[in-house]
Enzyme design. Structure first.
Site, short mmCIF file in Angstrom:
data_model
loop_
_atom_site.label_atom_id
_atom_site.label_comp_id
_atom_site.label_asym_id
_atom_site.label_seq_id
_atom_site.Cartn_x
_atom_site.Cartn_y
_atom_site.Cartn_z
N HIS A 123 0.80 -1.14 0.31
CA HIS A 123 -0.15 0.07 0.02
C HIS A 123 0.70 1.83 -0.17
O HIS A 123 1.88 1.38 0.77
CB HIS A 123 -0.86 0.26 1.72
CG HIS A 123 -2.03 -1.28 1.39
ND1 HIS A 123 -1.55 -2.22 1.71
CD2 HIS A 123 -2.99 -1.65 1.26
CE1 HIS A 123 -2.12 -3.30 2.29
NE2 HIS A 123 -3.90 -2.30 1.57
N HIS A 159 -4.37 3.42 -3.08
CA HIS A 159 -4.44 3.28 -1.20
C HIS A 159 -3.70 1.49 -1.63
O HIS A 159 -2.57 1.67 -0.66
CB HIS A 159 -5.79 2.40 -0.96
CG HIS A 159 -5.71 1.57 0.15
ND1 HIS A 159 -5.16 1.99 1.52
CD2 HIS A 159 -5.90 0.48 0.06
CE1 HIS A 159 -5.76 1.67 2.22
NE2 HIS A 159 -5.50 0.23 1.35
N GLU A 211 -16.32 -3.05 26.23
CA GLU A 211 -16.06 -4.04 25.84
C GLU A 211 -14.52 -4.26 24.83
O GLU A 211 -13.57 -4.73 25.71
CB GLU A 211 -16.58 -5.15 25.64
CG GLU A 211 -18.08 -5.95 26.69
CD GLU A 211 -19.22 -5.18 26.70
OE1 GLU A 211 -19.49 -5.25 27.54
OE2 GLU A 211 -18.78 -3.90 25.41
N HIS A 238 -27.36 -14.24 27.22
CA HIS A 238 -26.17 -14.12 28.01
C HIS A 238 -25.62 -15.15 28.63
O HIS A 238 -25.05 -15.63 29.42
CB HIS A 238 -26.76 -13.51 30.30
CG HIS A 238 -26.58 -12.24 29.42
ND1 HIS A 238 -27.84 -11.74 28.30
CD2 HIS A 238 -26.50 -11.11 30.22
CE1 HIS A 238 -27.97 -10.05 28.63
NE2 HIS A 238 -26.99 -9.55 29.75
#
Length: 644
Positions: A24, A254, A395, A457
């Site tokens: 790149h 890119h 998280e 859960h």
């Protein structure tokens, strides 16, 4: 001179990608001016001592631009980033990998390439700097952390999470250079995003500024202002992707190697007259001078601060060993009937009492996971002398920040949430394993035993998914004593660890063993030496070991010789010698028992039986869930008898 120094980075990057015929170039060509200004005028580092603890950190979060990083590391004098490595860019054996891979000896501070992970690790490193500064003082530790990010990094959700935390903690020694080129692979950025990045970062409590990313004076002025501001800084550098090439400003800049014609056009436009991998001597000398700017500062630090720095580190000391022995002795006597998350909470509190270099935290579930112990002192922006990080409901940020802290191998860091939420942070867990750093992740509420909260859960596939990650120790202890032994393994380990803990109370199943039996990953909890013709080996982990123990008792009553193996960590067991594994497993009917979907168990039980969870659980009590899936001692015993 400045432009020539930056062009040296550009054309080494072009040569690397041409040599590999892949890579790149958009970011290397567009950000070389910003990176050159940073390394030339601001970054405090010494390539001769790449592990200098008080060096500034530089993280290339957009890891696809790795060719520019390798070029700068080589030019500035890192001995372990050689010209030969650059010539073998993206090839086997080269340190110049397709995306940067953690290797401090050659200046690579963390593994990047998964967009967003780099800036998240950088927040962790900036937090680590503040933690060490609070413990060791300003003269010992006061470095900056610089990050180069692109649009992709800032679109990833994790960038929002960690940037919010950085602003909340006012990490003033964190400075981000944003490659603001308004281009993504699919086209101009407005095809997918209309964010005002600077306004967004202002809302997080950051200092922000926009500059011309191709002007040394503007870049340097912005960096000076950022260093003086007490807040973290976001500098939006207006750049042109693929600068100077025929692809300038285009999405196709890119990635992909340039053609020979494109390279020649770029050389002509930027007035570069040198051959592939050829750097004029005057530029090479100037870059090497840049690399030696802080040589005396480094030497002074080692003379005056290294002893102090070395005095503070998390070590598995004799004192911690004594604490663990005492807890273990008490567990033998008390034989607690409690959730392993509660056992873990007590163990954590006792260890943290005796070390300022262990940091806990959780994603808003401190009490529920046991990570918020009685000795926890919150870390706040005014005071980093505490030992507990409130990550909020973030998280993924928690996992990557833990990695940023753990990468320094100075502070032992762990954080917790529910096992069902581990998917939110899986990329960070995977990166810790790839980097081989001692991060610790604590997951409670580990099975259908969670009960009434329901299947959202109740983990089913999560345990085996974590075990599938290479180089990761996944511990699922059966009781309080195994929890202690698994913590001991995790604290001593040089690679990352996961502790998987129950919400529900579990029986104490161990009666013996002064040594750490969990160190081998699996062991014979009960060996049956009777001479019965019918023989069975039960293998279980976590809360199901107690079920297996009841199965053993029932089978023994029916004259079936039954060994019981507790297997808290597959990874460690798989690494044991074949002779040891054969002794533990034996050659009788193999029966696996675990409240998971069973993927991977076939390597142990072969043609035997497995009792687990093959679907989502129900919103009911944990005991009802276990009955629904046949995870009862009576059902398992009946099925085994049919097989014998």
């Amino acid at each position: 001179m400045f432009r020539s120094l930056a062009d040296a980075v550009r054309f080494l990057s072009i040569a690397e990608v041409e040599s590999a015929n892949s890579g790149h170039l958009g970011m290397p060509l567009g950000m070389s001016d910003c990176l050159t200004a940073l390394f030339k005028n601001f970054l405090i580092f010494d390539p001769a001592f790449p592990q200098w603890p008080n060096r500034d950190r530089f993280i290339l979060s957009g890891g696809h631009g790795s060719a520019a990083l390798y070029a700068i590391l080589y030019l500035s004098g890192y001995e372990k980033m050689t010209l030969d490595d650059l010539k073998k860019f993206r090839k086997l054996g080269s340190r110049a990998n397709g995306h940067p891979e953690f290797n401090i000896s050659c200046g690579i501070e963390t593994t990047t390439g998964l967009l967003g992970q780099g800036i998240a690790n950088a927040v962790g490193m900036s937090i680590e700097e503040r933690l060490l500064n609070a413990r060791l003082g300003n003269e010992c530790i006061n470095h900056y952390t610089y990050v180069c990010v692109g649009d992709g990094d800032l679109m990833e959700g994790i960038s929002h999470e960690v940037s919010s935390i950085a602003g909340h903690l006012s990490l003033g020694r964190l400075i981000v250079l944003f490659d603001n080129n308004n281009i993504t692979i699919d086209g101009k950025i407005d095809v997918s995003s209309g964010d005002n990045v600077l306004k967004r970062y202002e809302s997080y409590g950051w200092h922000t500024e926009s500059v011309d990313g191709h002007c040394e004076k503007a870049i340097s002025s912005a960096l000076e202002a950022a260093q003086k501001d007490p807040r973290p800084s976001m500098i939006a550098c207006s750049t042109k992707i693929g600068y100077g090439s025929p692809r300038e400003g285009m999405p196709r800049a890119h990635g992909g190697a340039f053609s020979r014609e494109e390279i020649e056009e770029t050389k002509k436009k930027l007035h570069w007259q040198n051959n592939q991998f050829e750097i004029p001597e005057y530029l090479m000398k100037t870059w090497r001078v840049i690399g030696k700017r802080h040589q005396k500062d480094c030497e002074k630090w080692y003379r005056e601060q290294s002893k102090k720095y070395d005095s503070q580190k998390f070590d598995f000391t004799s004192e911690i060993k004594r604490i663990l022995r005492t807890i273990k002795k008490n567990y033998f006597v008390s034989r607690p009937f409690e959730a392993t998350r509660n056992s873990s909470k007590y163990i954590i509190s006792q260890i943290m009492k005796n070390s300022s270099m262990i940091i806990s935290g959780s994603a808003d579930l401190g009490e529920s996971t046991g990570c918020l112990s009685s000795v926890a002192i919150p870390i706040v922006k005014e005071d980093f002398s505490g030992n507990y990080i409130h990550y909020g409901i973030r998280e993924h940020a928690m996992g990557a920040i833990i990695n940023g802290i753990a990468a320094g191998r100075k502070i032992k860091c762990f954080g917790g949430t529910f096992l069902a939420f581990s998917d939110y942070m899986r990329p960070a867990i995977r990166m810790s394993a790839l980097m081989n750093i001692p991060s610790i992740f604590v997951f409670s509420h580990d099975s259908i035993g969670v009960g009434e909260d329901g299947p959202t859960h109740q983990p089913v596939e999560h345990l085996v998914a974590l075990r599938a990650i290479p180089n990761l120790n996944v511990f699922r202890p059966a009781d309080a004593l195994e929890t202690l032994e698994c913590w001991e393994c995790a604290l001593k380990s040089e690679r990352p660890s996961v502790l998987v803990l129950t919400r529900q109370d579990v029986l104490s199943v161990r009666f013996c063993g002064k040594s750490n039996l969990c160190e081998t990953g699996a062991y014979l909890l009960y060996e049956d030496t009777s001479a019965n013709e019918k023989r069975v080996t039960l293998i279980a982990s976590g809360s199901e070991v107690a079920i297996a123990l009841d199965v053993k008792k029932k089978l023994n009553d029916m004259n079936v010789s039954t060994n019981l193996v507790s297997a808290p960590c597959w990874k460690l067991f798989d690494e044991q010698p074949k002779e040891f594994k054969d002794k533990i497993l034996g050659k009788s009917l193999m029966v696996g028992i675990e409240a998971s979907n069973g993927f991977g168990w076939e390597k142990y039980i072969e043609q035997g039986l497995f009792f687990g969870v093959n679907n989502f659980g129900k919103s009911c009590s944990g005991s009802e869930n276990y009955k629904l899936f046949g995870l009862t001692s009576q059902n398992i015993c009946n099925e085994i008898l049919k097989k014998l």
